[in-house]
Design a protein around this motif. Structure first.
Motif, PDB file in Angstrom:
ATOM      1  N   ALA A   7      -1.663  15.059 -11.178  1.00 17.95           N
ATOM      2  CA  ALA A   7      -2.698  14.862 -10.164  1.00 17.95           C
ATOM      3  C   ALA A   7      -2.432  13.566  -9.403  1.00 17.95           C
ATOM      4  CB  ALA A   7      -4.077  14.816 -10.810  1.00 17.95           C
ATOM      5  N   PHE A   8      -3.004  13.487  -8.191  1.00 11.05           N
ATOM      6  CA  PHE A   8      -2.788  12.323  -7.325  1.00 11.05           C
ATOM      7  C   PHE A   8      -4.110  11.856  -6.722  1.00 11.05           C
ATOM      8  CE2 PHE A   8       1.046  14.797  -7.492  1.00 11.05           C
ATOM      9  CZ  PHE A   8       2.050  13.847  -7.607  1.00 11.05           C
ATOM     10  N   ILE A   9      -4.283  10.529  -6.682  1.00  8.61           N
ATOM     11  CA  ILE A   9      -5.466   9.916  -6.078  1.00  8.61           C
ATOM     12  C   ILE A   9      -4.992   9.019  -4.933  1.00  8.61           C
ATOM     13  CG2 ILE A   9      -7.514   8.488  -6.458  1.00  8.61           C
ATOM     14  CD1 ILE A   9      -7.161   9.011  -9.485  1.00  8.61           C
ATOM     15  N   PHE A  10      -5.620   9.148  -3.788  1.00  7.58           N
ATOM     16  CA  PHE A  10      -5.239   8.360  -2.613  1.00  7.58           C
ATOM     17  C   PHE A  10      -6.369   7.426  -2.178  1.00  7.58           C
ATOM     18  CE2 PHE A  10      -2.559  12.094  -2.401  1.00  7.58           C
ATOM     19  CZ  PHE A  10      -1.359  11.646  -1.864  1.00  7.58           C
ATOM     20  N   ASP A  11      -5.993   6.219  -1.795  1.00  2.00           N
ATOM     21  CA  ASP A  11      -6.871   5.347  -1.033  1.00  2.00           C
ATOM     22  C   ASP A  11      -6.858   5.890   0.410  1.00  2.00           C
ATOM     23  OD1 ASP A  11      -8.343   2.972  -0.298  1.00  2.00           O
ATOM     24  OD2 ASP A  11      -6.470   2.154   0.470  1.00  2.00           O
ATOM     25  N   GLY A  14      -5.114   2.161   5.317  1.00  2.00           N
ATOM     26  CA  GLY A  14      -3.829   1.519   5.036  1.00  2.00           C
ATOM     27  C   GLY A  14      -2.908   2.351   4.162  1.00  2.00           C
ATOM     28  N   THR A  15      -3.414   3.488   3.681  1.00  4.45           N
ATOM     29  CA  THR A  15      -2.613   4.382   2.833  1.00  4.45           C
ATOM     30  C   THR A  15      -2.416   5.719   3.537  1.00  4.45           C
ATOM     31  OG1 THR A  15      -3.426   3.308   0.812  1.00  4.45           O
ATOM     32  CG2 THR A  15      -2.472   5.505   0.570  1.00  4.45           C
ATOM     33  N   LEU A  16      -3.516   6.403   3.821  1.00  2.14           N
ATOM     34  CA  LEU A  16      -3.453   7.655   4.593  1.00  2.14           C
ATOM     35  C   LEU A  16      -3.567   7.397   6.086  1.00  2.14           C
ATOM     36  CD1 LEU A  16      -5.935   9.901   2.536  1.00  2.14           C
ATOM     37  CD2 LEU A  16      -3.437   9.973   2.438  1.00  2.14           C
ATOM     38  N   THR A  17      -4.383   6.399   6.437  1.00  6.05           N
ATOM     39  CA  THR A  17      -4.783   6.215   7.833  1.00  6.05           C
ATOM     40  C   THR A  17      -4.641   4.774   8.309  1.00  6.05           C
ATOM     41  OG1 THR A  17      -7.090   5.706   7.251  1.00  6.05           O
ATOM     42  CG2 THR A  17      -6.523   8.025   7.532  1.00  6.05           C
ATOM     43  N   SER A  18      -4.345   4.634   9.588  1.00  4.76           N
ATOM     44  CA  SER A  18      -4.279   3.300  10.206  1.00  4.76           C
ATOM     45  C   SER A  18      -5.660   2.969  10.785  1.00  4.76           C
ATOM     46  CB  SER A  18      -3.226   3.275  11.319  1.00  4.76           C
ATOM     47  OG  SER A  18      -3.560   4.224  12.312  1.00  4.76           O
ATOM     48  N   THR A 106     -11.856   5.304  -2.675  1.00  6.28           N
ATOM     49  CA  THR A 106     -11.865   4.306  -1.617  1.00  6.28           C
ATOM     50  C   THR A 106     -13.062   3.380  -1.761  1.00  6.28           C
ATOM     51  OG1 THR A 106     -12.009   4.005   0.786  1.00  6.28           O
ATOM     52  CG2 THR A 106     -13.124   5.929  -0.110  1.00  6.28           C
ATOM     53  N   GLY A 107     -12.902   2.161  -1.266  1.00  4.79           N
ATOM     54  CA  GLY A 107     -14.022   1.230  -1.219  1.00  4.79           C
ATOM     55  C   GLY A 107     -14.961   1.533  -0.062  1.00  4.79           C
ATOM     56  N   LYS A 158      -0.380  10.975 -16.649  1.00  4.58           N
ATOM     57  CA  LYS A 158       0.134  11.960 -15.698  1.00  4.58           C
ATOM     58  C   LYS A 158      -0.593  11.897 -14.342  1.00  4.58           C
ATOM     59  CE  LYS A 158       3.150  14.508 -18.154  1.00  4.58           C
ATOM     60  NZ  LYS A 158       2.914  15.933 -18.356  1.00  4.58           N
ATOM     61  N   VAL A 159      -1.321  10.789 -14.106  1.00  4.36           N
ATOM     62  CA  VAL A 159      -2.060  10.631 -12.854  1.00  4.36           C
ATOM     63  C   VAL A 159      -1.462   9.462 -12.071  1.00  4.36           C
ATOM     64  CG1 VAL A 159      -4.321  10.175 -11.816  1.00  4.36           C
ATOM     65  CG2 VAL A 159      -4.166  11.488 -13.952  1.00  4.36           C
ATOM     66  N   LEU A 160      -1.276   9.663 -10.771  1.00  5.44           N
ATOM     67  CA  LEU A 160      -0.722   8.609  -9.912  1.00  5.44           C
ATOM     68  C   LEU A 160      -1.728   8.248  -8.827  1.00  5.44           C
ATOM     69  CD1 LEU A 160       1.777   6.830  -9.161  1.00  5.44           C
ATOM     70  CD2 LEU A 160       2.448   8.660  -7.595  1.00  5.44           C
ATOM     71  N   MET A 161      -2.027   6.952  -8.733  1.00  5.11           N
ATOM     72  CA  MET A 161      -2.855   6.424  -7.639  1.00  5.11           C
ATOM     73  C   MET A 161      -1.926   5.874  -6.573  1.00  5.11           C
ATOM     74  SD  MET A 161      -6.095   5.143  -6.709  1.00  5.11           S
ATOM     75  CE  MET A 161      -6.412   4.371  -5.109  1.00  5.11           C
ATOM     76  N   LEU A 162      -2.245   6.158  -5.301  1.00  3.47           N
ATOM     77  CA  LEU A 162      -1.476   5.612  -4.185  1.00  3.47           C
ATOM     78  C   LEU A 162      -2.415   4.764  -3.330  1.00  3.47           C
ATOM     79  CD1 LEU A 162      -0.470   8.919  -4.501  1.00  3.47           C
ATOM     80  CD2 LEU A 162       1.407   7.823  -3.294  1.00  3.47           C
ATOM     81  N   GLY A 163      -2.098   3.464  -3.225  1.00  2.00           N
ATOM     82  CA  GLY A 163      -2.954   2.561  -2.463  1.00  2.00           C
ATOM     83  C   GLY A 163      -2.174   1.374  -1.955  1.00  2.00           C
ATOM     84  N   ASP A 164      -2.805   0.634  -1.038  1.00  2.00           N
ATOM     85  CA  ASP A 164      -2.087  -0.466  -0.391  1.00  2.00           C
ATOM     86  C   ASP A 164      -2.565  -1.840  -0.812  1.00  2.00           C
ATOM     87  OD1 ASP A 164      -3.879  -1.344   2.531  1.00  2.00           O
ATOM     88  OD2 ASP A 164      -4.592   0.035   1.007  1.00  2.00           O
TER      89      ASP A 164
END
Length: 215
Positions: A7-11, A14-18, A106-107, A158-164
């Motif tokens: 599974a994947f978690i996204f911020d 700055g990660t998905l969007t400008s 996200t915050g 098995k979980v990956l967080m993607l953030g800036d």
């Protein structure tokens, strides 16, 4: 092949969007109107942590309700200055097609998060959206990550967080999951680089290549 991640978690910002410039402009629209002042980008960044409503209440006091309406109207009306980083939608589509659970942590508050995800046409990719309004303890607390892990009954490793940001790294460490720090638009990339994340990606292309190779 053993799956590296389940599974994947996204911020978002700055990660998905400008979206950083839009956030700065939105807060300064309120600051000019209600406080007769302008903040520097650094001053606004220093307020990050709690969601927008908490920040606006602190700034505007009894004029909070009026300021809140103005903030989200400005944020929505001027959203065209924000965009997805090129290649992000393809990554989300790829992961979704492979049936990975996808989350947002996200915050940002729920209102701003949904405005952004819907306007950029990616809200439907996410199975669970955890915002700053959905937790008691904001980033760098791991509370939002653990909501996702527990909701889907996942093994943490098995979980990956993607953030800036620094807070993404700290929250992931506290939760016991892996963290990929993305550096394509991070306002704190020098500090993030010192934190020894599990992975670093300097471009969306690098991330895409990694996922294609390892999933």
């Amino acid at each position: 092949m053993i799956r590296l991640f389940d599974a994947f978690i996204f911020d978002i910002d700055g990660t998905l969007t400008s979206t950083n410039q839009l956030i700065f402009d939105s807060f300064n629209f309120i600051a000019k109107k209600y406080l007769n002042k302008t903040f520097t980008d650094e001053e606004i960044i220093s307020m990050f942590g709690p969601p927008e409503d908490v920040i606006l209440k602190e700034l505007c006091g009894e004029k909070f309700e009026e300021a809140k309406k103005d903030y989200y109207k400005y944020y929505s009306d001027n959203h065209s200055i924000a965009e997805l980083y090129p290649g992000i939608k393809e990554i989300l589509k790829y992961l979704k097609n492979k049936k990975y659970p996808l989350g947002i942590f996200t915050g940002k508050g729920r209102d701003a998060s949904l405005i952004t995800l819907r306007k950029l046409g990616v809200d439907h990719y996410f199975d669970l959206i955890v915002t700053g309004d959905d937790v008691v303890n904001h980033k760098p607390s791991a509370e939002g990550i653990l909501k996702f892990v527990n909701h889907f009954g996942l093994e943490k490793e098995k979980v990956l967080m993607l953030g800036d940001s620094v807070s993404d790294v700290k929250a992931s460490r506290e939760a016991g999951i892996k963290i990929a720090s993305v550096l394509w638009d991070s306002y704190a990339h020098e500090e993030v680089k010192t934190l020894q994340s599990d992975y670093y990606f300097h471009s969306v292309g690098e991330l895409k290549e990694f996922l294609l190779k390892n999933l």
